[in-house]
Design a protein around this motif. Structure first.
Motif, short mmCIF file in Angstrom:
data_model
loop_
_atom_site.label_atom_id
_atom_site.label_comp_id
_atom_site.label_asym_id
_atom_site.label_seq_id
_atom_site.Cartn_x
_atom_site.Cartn_y
_atom_site.Cartn_z
N GLY A 82 14.51 -6.91 50.50
CA GLY A 82 15.57 -6.53 49.58
C GLY A 82 16.93 -6.54 50.24
N VAL A 83 17.95 -6.66 49.41
CA VAL A 83 19.34 -6.56 49.86
C VAL A 83 19.93 -5.29 49.27
CG1 VAL A 83 21.62 -7.63 49.84
CG2 VAL A 83 19.59 -9.07 49.99
N PHE A 84 20.43 -4.41 50.12
CA PHE A 84 20.92 -3.11 49.71
C PHE A 84 22.43 -3.01 49.95
CE2 PHE A 84 16.51 -2.27 49.92
CZ PHE A 84 16.24 -1.12 49.20
N PHE A 85 23.07 -2.26 49.06
CA PHE A 85 24.47 -1.90 49.24
C PHE A 85 24.59 -0.39 49.11
CE2 PHE A 85 28.59 -0.67 47.49
CZ PHE A 85 29.46 -1.26 48.41
N ASP A 86 25.23 0.24 50.10
CA ASP A 86 25.43 1.69 50.09
C ASP A 86 26.91 2.01 50.22
OD1 ASP A 86 22.75 2.24 49.94
OD2 ASP A 86 22.50 2.58 52.10
N ARG A 87 27.33 3.04 49.53
CA ARG A 87 28.68 3.58 49.69
C ARG A 87 28.57 4.94 50.36
NH1 ARG A 87 33.70 2.66 51.07
NH2 ARG A 87 35.07 4.35 50.41
N LEU A 88 29.28 5.11 51.49
CA LEU A 88 29.24 6.35 52.25
C LEU A 88 30.62 7.01 52.17
CD1 LEU A 88 27.22 4.20 53.63
CD2 LEU A 88 27.24 5.78 55.56
N PRO A 89 30.83 7.93 51.25
CA PRO A 89 32.13 8.61 51.17
C PRO A 89 32.31 9.53 52.38
CG PRO A 89 30.81 8.92 49.17
CD PRO A 89 29.91 8.37 50.22
N ALA A 90 33.56 9.70 52.79
CA ALA A 90 33.87 10.64 53.86
C ALA A 90 35.35 10.97 53.78
CB ALA A 90 33.53 10.06 55.23
N GLY A 91 35.67 12.24 53.65
CA GLY A 91 37.07 12.60 53.55
C GLY A 91 37.28 14.09 53.58
N SER A 92 38.55 14.46 53.73
CA SER A 92 38.92 15.87 53.74
C SER A 92 40.36 15.99 53.27
CB SER A 92 38.77 16.46 55.15
OG SER A 92 38.98 17.85 55.14
N THR A 93 40.62 16.96 52.39
CA THR A 93 41.96 17.16 51.85
C THR A 93 42.38 18.61 52.04
OG1 THR A 93 41.64 15.45 50.17
CG2 THR A 93 43.40 17.04 49.79
N PHE A 94 43.61 18.80 52.51
CA PHE A 94 44.17 20.13 52.68
C PHE A 94 45.39 20.23 51.77
CE2 PHE A 94 42.65 18.35 56.68
CZ PHE A 94 41.56 19.17 56.92
N ASP A 95 45.38 21.20 50.88
CA ASP A 95 46.46 21.35 49.91
C ASP A 95 46.67 22.84 49.68
OD1 ASP A 95 48.35 21.02 48.01
OD2 ASP A 95 47.07 20.01 46.55
N GLN A 96 47.83 23.35 50.01
CA GLN A 96 48.08 24.77 49.83
C GLN A 96 49.52 25.00 49.40
OE1 GLN A 96 46.99 26.11 53.81
NE2 GLN A 96 49.13 26.48 54.29
N VAL A 97 49.77 26.17 48.83
CA VAL A 97 51.09 26.49 48.29
C VAL A 97 52.10 26.71 49.41
CG1 VAL A 97 52.40 28.11 46.90
CG2 VAL A 97 50.08 27.47 46.20
N ARG A 98 51.70 27.43 50.43
CA ARG A 98 52.64 27.76 51.51
C ARG A 98 52.81 26.57 52.45
NH1 ARG A 98 52.16 29.59 56.69
NH2 ARG A 98 49.89 29.69 56.47
N ARG A 99 54.04 26.17 52.67
CA ARG A 99 54.30 25.06 53.58
C ARG A 99 54.13 25.53 55.01
NH1 ARG A 99 56.31 20.76 51.10
NH2 ARG A 99 56.68 19.81 53.12
N VAL A 100 53.68 24.62 55.86
CA VAL A 100 53.51 24.94 57.28
C VAL A 100 54.30 23.93 58.10
CG1 VAL A 100 51.26 26.02 57.02
CG2 VAL A 100 51.41 23.56 57.37
N GLU A 101 54.87 24.40 59.20
CA GLU A 101 55.69 23.53 60.04
C GLU A 101 54.83 22.93 61.14
OE1 GLU A 101 59.49 23.90 63.10
OE2 GLU A 101 59.27 25.32 61.45
#
Length: 248
Positions: A82-101
């Protein structure tokens, strides 16, 4: 990758046409995969601590859902390709109200990191037991390529600018590498349909040849993020739901 897929599928069709005992099938797969993106995880942890995101908690990308599909042929009573195709998601998101320097006069409240990948590979399986057995144990190996492409996006506000306005900056990268796995399945025959619970161990590593690491520096003039390699080696726990196209 698309051209390779077309060529391999065409070869399977030709093989199936010339082999009276061949039975074509299609399959959808989904499950969970683990991997060790240790370099990425170190960058995420160090950077989020510097940023002050999430109170400096360690951030890791080490697992995700996996989805894919396959086409193939049953060759006789004991072989499957067989011929297979896979999608491997990988990620990270940081979102917050207070700004940081994170640098003198520069601050952010949003960071998005994406290191997803796609794999295309050929699988050869051996079916144990006889046709009348149900379920049947299946073992095999796979080989192919994995391709990763991702990006880093950051919202930046320069507080010292004459007209401060938030801007989104970023960089992206891509690379390819080998994909190899060894797997064990149990095939449950349901007539025209079949189920295949599977466990596998995958080796898949991508070298990233080009990555612009100068666009975002810390106070020591060092890159906040760096990408040299992406290691997707790890375990796969998957369920395949297949449909037989032949009438054997």
């Amino acid at each position: 990758m698309m051209r390779t897929t077309v060529l391999v599928v065409a070869a399977l069709v030709v093989l199936g046409t010339g082999a009276p005992a061949a039975e074509p099938w299609v399959q959808a797969t989904f499950g969970l995969t683990t991997y060790d993106l240790s370099d990425v995880n170190d960058d995420l942890t160090d950077s989020t601590r510097d940023f002050g995101f999430l109170h400096g908690e360690d951030q890791v990308i080490d697992s995700s859902p996996i989805i894919g599909g396959a086409v193939g042929l049953r060759l006789g009573d004991h072989w499957n390709v067989g011929v297979f195709f896979d999608r491997l998601p990988a990620g990270s998101t940081f979102d917050q109200v207070r700004r940081v320097e994170f640098d003198r006069g520069l601050s952010t409240d949003y960071v998005d990191y994406d290191v997803g990948a796609s794999a295309l590979y050929l699988t050869v399986d051996r079916l144990l037991g006889e046709v009348r057995d149900n379920p049947r144990v299946v073992y095999g190996v796979s080989g192919g390529i994995i391709s990763a492409s991702g990006e880093l996006q950051v919202d930046i506000l320069d507080e010292f600018a004459d007209d401060p306005e938030e801007q989104r900056v970023g960089t992206d990268w891509s690379g390819t590498g080998p994909y190899v796995d060894a797997h064990l399945k149990v095939m449950v025959d349901l007539g025209r349909f079949f189920l295949e619970p599977e466990i596998a161990y995958r080796y898949a590593r991508v070298d990233v040849p080009d990555f612009d690491e100068t666009f975002l520096l810390d106070n020591d003039e060092e890159p906040i993020f760096d990408v040299e390699k992406l290691d997707y080696t790890g375990m796969v726990f998957r369920l395949g739901v297949g449909f037989k196209l032949g009438r054997r």
